[in-house]
Scaffold this motif. Structure first.
Motif, mmCIF file in Angstrom:
data_model
loop_
_atom_site.group_PDB
_atom_site.id
_atom_site.type_symbol
_atom_site.label_atom_id
_atom_site.label_comp_id
_atom_site.label_asym_id
_atom_site.label_seq_id
_atom_site.Cartn_x
_atom_site.Cartn_y
_atom_site.Cartn_z
ATOM 1 N N ALA A 533 0.840 -1.243 -0.182
ATOM 2 C CA ALA A 533 -0.024 0.043 -0.117
ATOM 3 C C ALA A 533 0.716 1.243 -0.311
ATOM 4 O O ALA A 533 0.665 2.373 -0.933
ATOM 5 N N ARG A 538 -2.512 -0.044 -4.634
ATOM 6 C CA ARG A 538 -3.439 0.259 -3.766
ATOM 7 C C ARG A 538 -4.813 -0.360 -4.499
ATOM 8 O O ARG A 538 -5.803 -0.584 -3.915
ATOM 9 N N LEU A 567 -5.679 -3.871 3.605
ATOM 10 C CA LEU A 567 -5.283 -2.789 2.627
ATOM 11 C C LEU A 567 -6.370 -1.740 2.678
ATOM 12 O O LEU A 567 -6.081 -0.588 2.622
ATOM 13 N N GLU A 570 -4.832 0.359 5.494
ATOM 14 C CA GLU A 570 -3.677 1.147 5.290
ATOM 15 C C GLU A 570 -3.953 2.445 4.110
ATOM 16 O O GLU A 570 -3.320 3.332 4.469
ATOM 17 N N THR A 571 -5.076 2.499 3.408
ATOM 18 C CA THR A 571 -5.553 3.487 2.519
ATOM 19 C C THR A 571 -6.492 4.288 3.090
ATOM 20 O O THR A 571 -7.197 5.296 2.418
ATOM 21 N N VAL A 578 -12.699 -0.941 -1.809
ATOM 22 C CA VAL A 578 -11.623 -1.324 -2.426
ATOM 23 C C VAL A 578 -11.830 -3.015 -3.177
ATOM 24 O O VAL A 578 -11.219 -3.166 -4.140
#
Length: 996
Positions: A533, A538, A567, A570-571, A578
């Motif tokens: 990430a 991403r 993920l 993290e983003t 996602v």
């Protein structure tokens, strides 16, 4: 032989009266009928079964079914060996031989474990970042990379087993034989629908095989047994155990891989692939339990709660002596009780939720099992087996630790991170998913095909509700197929416990610096996902490929949701945004043998022979395969090498008389009022002016303007044509014509019929061809003015009704005689007998190639490769300038197709007349340049010519039509030769011989 020290003396669904011996890593062990390899290993106290893919850390059994990421084994030896088979899905048979993969010299002592000391050198995507310098070291790099790649070992000997393919149609296909699937099948079957039920396990029952609440006041498996008895009594119901629905395709077309029970023996298939077309599908595929991601979650002895429960209840196996259970949902509680009753001491149930259900806490307390609220296992200790854990509180944010840590000794950690509906088949069908916060997972939303998902596959986790959904879906599916009124019977009474919501916990906070694995099969850690990430990967599909998460044999069954949720964290994105990776078939690996079925060896492709084939065999012909046909390649005399035989055959055609079997040419009958329209559309030249009794050469293009096929077509009547194609292109052209007529011009009145096998064809060529025909054809006027080149006539040849064409692919005066296939051998014998006085010589495809190349005649697929236009071949003359349209015309108008520097057909004459260039040899731009040297073309055909007394070749050369007279370097196999560029016609350039 072992004593199965971890097997309980009673309970389970195994047959203790039938012991089965097997070997694992050279150690002789014993299990029972009904065991899987995994349950038998655990019964013998074997937990270390493999090594991690990248770090080679010790790995143990995690699951009990298709979701198993670690326990991959090599089954069998020699030709019967099969790599990367899940021990959890391997039915135990007497004499089974299994070994661990990805370890050397042994699973206990693996030298690859040294990778763990250099873990910092192997982050996510390390293979993209390393091995870049120095370039000369790549030979060393490659050796190590190839040694490290892969897991099991492919067999090197032919597979002696048999495999079958079955085709079936049904009204309702039920994927999954658990309670919801059986309920759906029962209702559909009772309505009279034709039903197929497929389940991947040895027995039907799904999750109930591992235990379940009472149904209608009786044991859950009694309800299953009654349902199966009723289904087996229904004549329109087929039950397929050991059968995995691996693929869901368009128009409700599904693939099922069925395994045989035990050793199939010599007369039964080992596996069978069912190809099923269903009017309606019910997906009752259940759900997969998610692991929790915490430090050291990969040690042997760490397994899913559902697996620990299944081994205890279904196989009567204690998975250890002392267990810690860690969970974020209710399903762990019954498992803890079942493990305790099976003889496993449960030290603690750590529930990450701040308020676990009180009813369960009370039940566990009565068994002396402690429940710790708001806590989780944050780390484990141990080497080849877990020996202890650290338990600590989880903060309200789920990202931090809270309170003091607590160490607990144990040899089993049973974990449950919630349940992920098995939506693979639903997604393959084109269905759309939605995120469901209640179950913290993606669930089916909008179906694209006649399908219904039920039970846990839909996100319904309660047994009572799952059975009710199955009953309703079965009734609706039957009604959609014309059976019943769509009403479902009352659902049975189920002693179901109320469910409380899970707590989403995607990454347990770390108390140190241990590795927390997201993907156990591919050694992908939570840190790898975070690094990806940070480095910009991403998009979930990019994450998958950069980290290898969700690859391998399990395709992310236990890892994908955890990975994309981390993920998302993290983003700082929502999990639905996602998205998911693409669910592609097969759901679980399917062997190549099963996919091939009986289509192997001699049955791989039909071997087609002509009516004259026995004569060719008796004459000693050597054959080559061309488009499934066995065509005579050349006819050697005793002791005669191929080169001499071909030269002799060519000489006979040029100076006397040759005969060739041309029956394999594609032949298509075209007739109807719009036949000319069709020919004008698919050929580049015009056909309306062709007279009855005449023939014309035609060239077909694809839409992009590239050459597709060619052949001669004759006009038999005002609305009737006889089209010929290349031998290998016959079926392709037939399909091409049908596609245009059925999809683009269904209004045209024209019909195309393959008549390839209806006609046997003998082609005679050479200066004496007309003399022989004159003797055998009393009713055909062979005068050159009456029967000119590119004409055809009806008549008799040797008393046989025939259609004779005056065409030539050799450049000599020639006749192609078409007779019904039943008369092919009689015609051939008559020609060879009457032609003996002219020393008639049979010639094969190799001589034909030489003869046609001398004349510059192209072969589609040899002088063309899908990138060649008629202009590149020097055949602009065949592209009509008057027709407003034909297939490929617009493609030819593209600027790229009109470049002067395109590769174009030329002839090559080597400087050394004895040097036969290698076909495929590259024509270099500059032989003196240091590598890399640009390549300007390649040799397409190359032969020795007896008629020319030298070698020659055809080639595609950049800007070749403007380079006649130049000398170019031709390189192959480390050798460079020089050749002069010429026009691609070497013999009888004016065509006097074939017209005379």
């Amino acid at each position: 032989m072992s004593d199965q020290s971890y097997r309980n003396p009673t309970g389970g669904r195994i047959d203790r009266a039938r012991p089965l011996g097997f070997q694992f890593n050279g150690r002789r062990l014993e299990g029972c009928a009904g065991d899987t390899l995994a349950s038998a290993l655990l019964a013998n106290g074997v937990h270390l079964v493999g090594r991690g893919f990248k770090y080679h850390r010790p790995r143990g059994i995690v699951a009990a079914g298709a979701e198993e990421p670690n326990a991959l084994v090599q089954l069998g030896v020699g030709a019967l060996t099969e790599p990367n088979v899940r021990a959890t899905q391997t039915e135990l048979v007497d004499g089974l031989f299994a070994a661990s993969v990805n370890c050397w010299p042994s699973v206990e002592w693996d030298v690859g474990a040294v990778n763990g000391l250099f873990a910092g050198l192997f982050p996510a995507g390390f293979y993209y970042k390393t091995f870049m310098w120095p370039a000369k070291a790549w030979r060393l790099y490659e050796w190590f990379i190839r040694r490290a790649a892969g897991l099991g070992t492919s067999p090197r000997e032919p597979d002696p087993d048999r495999y079958d393919t079955m085709h079936a149609h049904c009204d309702v296909l039920v994927a999954g034989g658990g309670p919801a699937g059986l309920a759906a099948a029962l209702v559909a079957g009772r309505a009279g629908a034709r039903v197929i039920v497929a389940d991947e396990q040895i027995e039907f029952g799904g999750g109930l095989l591992a235990g379940g609440p009472a149904i209608d006041g009786a044991d859950a498996m009694d309800w299953v047994a009654a349902a199966l008895a009723e289904l087996r009594a229904m004549p329109e119901v087929r039950l397929l155990p050991r059968a995995t629905v691996f693929g869901y395709y368009d128009h409700n077309y599904l693939g099922i891989a069925e395994r045989s029970a035990g050793d199939p023996g010599p007369h039964r298939p080992r596996q069978r692939v069912w190809k099923v077309r269903a009017r309606h599908v019910v997906l009752a595929t259940g759900a997969i339990e998610r692991p929790l991601v915490f430090d050291g979650n990969d040690r042997p002895g760490v397994m899913l709660v559902s697996a620990a429960r299944a081994y205890a209840n279904r196989w009567a196996v204690r998975v250890g002596n002392r267990a810690v259970v860690v969970t974020n949902n209710d399903s762990a509680y019954q498992a803890a009780l079942d493990m305790s009753e099976a003889g496993v001491s449960v030290a603690l149930v750590a529930d990450a939720r701040p308020a676990p259900p009180e009813a369960w806490r009370a039940r566990l307390a009565s068994h002396g099992i402690e429940v710790a609220a708001g806590q989780a296992v944050v780390a484990t200790e141990g080497g080849r087996r877990v020996r202890g854990v650290t338990v600590q509180g989880i903060g309200a944010d789920g990202l931090t630790l809270d309170g003091a840590a607590r160490a607990i000794d144990c040899d089993v950690v049973a974990m449950s991170g919630g349940w992920t509906p098995t939506v693979h088949l639903f997604s393959q069908s084109g269905g759309r998913l939605r995120w469901d916060e209640a179950v913290a997972a993606f669930v089916p939303d909008v179906s694209r095909q006649p399908e219904a998902s039920v039970g846990a596959a839909k996100g319904t986790m309660g047994l009572a509700a799952s059975i009710a959904e199955g009953l309703a879906a079965g009734a609706a599916a039957a009604e959609a197929c014309g059976f019943g009124d769509g009403s479902a019977p009352p659902a049975p009474t189920v002693d179901d416990a109320a469910l409380t919501p899970p707590r989403a916990l995607w990454r347990v906070p770390s108390a140190g610096h241990g590795k927390a694995f997201v993907d156990l099969q591919n050694d992908v850690t939570a840190a790898d996902v975070s690094l990806a990430a940070r480095e910009g990967y991403r998009a979930v599909e990019h994450l998958k490929r950069y980290t290898t998460t969700g690859m391998g044999t399990d395709q992310g069954k236990t890892s994908n949701l955890n990975a994309l949720a981390i993920l998302a964290q993290e983003t700082q994105a929502a999990i639905p945004s996602v998205g998911t990776t693409t669910f592609r078939p097969p759901y679980t690996p399917v062997t190549f043998g099963a996919l091939a079925g009986r289509t192997v060896g001699e049955l791989f492709e039909p071997a087609r022979t002509t009516a004259m084939h026995p004569w060719h065999v008796q004459a000693g012909a050597r054959f080559e395969d061309v488009g499934q046909w066995k065509r005579p390649w050349y006819y050697p005399r005793p002791g005669e090498p191929m080169h001499d035989a071909v030269a002799r055959e060519c000489k006979a055609v040029r100076t006397g008389l040759g005969i060739m079997d041309a029956s394999t040419l594609g032949k298509i009958d075209v007739r109807g009022a719009d036949a000319v329209k069709l020919l004008d559309m698919v050929y580049t030249n015009a056909w309306g002016g062709l007279e009855v009794g005449r023939c014309r050469y035609g060239l077909m293009l694809k839409e992009d303007g590239m050459v597709f096929d060619d052949g001669v077509t004759a006009r038999l009547g005002p609305e009737h044509f006889h089209m010929t194609t290349t031998t290998g292109g016959a079926a392709r052209v037939q399909g091409w014509l049908e596609e245009w007529l059925q999809t683009e011009r269904p209004d045209w009145r024209v019909y195309v019929t393959s008549v390839t096998t209806q006609w046997a064809v003998a082609a005679i060529a050479g200066p004496n061809a007309r003399r022989l025909m004159a003797e055998l054809c009393p009713d055909i006027d062979l005068d050159n003015e009456v029967f000119p080149f590119m004409a055809w006539r009806d008549g008799t040849v040797a008393g046989i009704p025939a259609r004779v064409f005056r065409v030539s692919f050799s450049g000599e005066s020639a006749f192609e005689i078409n007779v019904p296939s039943t008369h092919g051998m009689a015609l051939w014998q008559a020609l060879t007998t009457a032609g003996a006085k002219y020393d008639i010589t049979p010639y094969g495809t190799e001589a034909m190639h030489v003869l046609r190349a001398e004349k510059g005649f192209v072969i589609v697929g040899q002088e063309t490769d899908g990138t060649v236009t008629p202009h590149d071949l020097g055949m602009s003359w065949i592209v009509s300038k008057k027709k407003t349209d034909f297939v490929g015309r617009r493609g030819l108008l593209r600027a790229d197709c009109r470049r002067a520097d395109r590769k174009q057909l030329v002839g090559l004459l080597p400087e050394d007349p004895k040097d036969v260039l290698v076909e495929g040899a590259q024509i270099m731009a500059d032989a003196g340049r240091a590598p890399p040297v640009p390549m300007e073309g390649h040799v397409t055909s190359s032969y020795w010519s007896a008629a020319l007394g030298r070698s020659f070749a055809l080639a595609l050369l950049k800007g070749g039509q403007g380079r006649h007279g130049q000398t170019v370097p031709v390189h192959a196999y480390g050798k460079t030769a020089w050749a002069k560029v010429t026009e691609p016609i070497f013999y009888d350039k004016d065509g006097e011989r074939l017209r005379g």
